[in-house]
Enzyme design. Sequence first.
Site, mmCIF file in Angstrom:
data_model
loop_
_atom_site.group_PDB
_atom_site.id
_atom_site.type_symbol
_atom_site.label_atom_id
_atom_site.label_comp_id
_atom_site.label_asym_id
_atom_site.label_seq_id
_atom_site.Cartn_x
_atom_site.Cartn_y
_atom_site.Cartn_z
ATOM 1 N N GLY A 120 14.349 29.544 6.972
ATOM 2 C CA GLY A 120 13.574 28.978 8.069
ATOM 3 C C GLY A 120 14.190 27.649 8.452
ATOM 4 C CE LYS A 179 14.914 24.465 3.228
ATOM 5 N NZ LYS A 179 14.946 23.742 1.946
ATOM 6 C CG ASP A 189 14.600 24.680 -2.121
ATOM 7 O OD1 ASP A 189 14.674 25.424 -1.122
ATOM 8 O OD2 ASP A 189 13.960 23.602 -2.121
ATOM 9 C CD GLU A 190 17.030 21.897 0.331
ATOM 10 O OE1 GLU A 190 17.576 22.373 1.342
ATOM 11 O OE2 GLU A 190 16.050 21.134 0.396
#
Length: 208
Positions: free
Chosen positions: A15, A21, A91-92
Site C-alpha cells: 500500500g 502496513k 516490514d519495509e
Amino acid sequence: MGDATTPGVLRFSYGIMGSGKSTVALQVHHNLTRRGLLGVLCTLFDRDGTAVSSRLGVSRPAVEVTPEVDLLAMAHEFALVNGTLDFLVCDEVQFYAAGQVDQLGAVVDELGADVFAYGLLTDFRGRLFEGTQRMMELADEHVPLSVEARCWCGRRATHNARLVNGAMTREGETVVIGDTEAPETPLFGDVVTYELLCRRHYVEGLTG
C-alpha cells in the site's frame, strides 16, 4: 509451517504510506507468536530504527535487514537453534535488495516457512522500488492493503509525494527517511516529509 515438506507461502501485502502496513505486520506477528509458532520479525529503515513501529504508537524490536544480511542463512540458523522456523514477518521490504527477496522465496521453498512481507509499491517518483518489483515478480500472493489513505482533495491517495521544506520534489535519493508529519525540532537543515496524493494532484504537483 516449519517443514520443508509442507508448502509455505510468500505473501506480499502492499500500500502507500498511511495504509497501515506496519500495524498489520505487528498484528500478524502477535497472532502467530500467540499460537506458539516460532519466527522472526524483520525491518529496514523504520522510523524507530531496529523495530517495527506503527503510527498508532505500537512498536516491537526487529532484526534490521541491512544489505549484508543473508535472510536464507539467518532462517536456517534460526531453525537449527530452535528446531523449526514457522514464519518470517518482514516490514519495509521495498528497501530490501532484489537478492534478499530471492532469499525470502528460498526460505519458503527450502524450509516450508510462511513469509509475510509488507511494503510500499512506489517511491516518491512514482516508480517501483527494487525490492517491490522483485516481490511482485516472485510472491505467491499479492494483497493490496484495505485501509484507504486519502488525498487532501478527498480522493483515494495513490502516490507518496516527497516534500523538502514544504515544497514537492521529484529529484533526489530514493531512500530518504521521513514521515507524513514534520518533526517539531528539525535536526538538520532540510525538513523532509511525505504527503499522500491522488494521481491527478501528484502529476500536477499540487499539495494540500
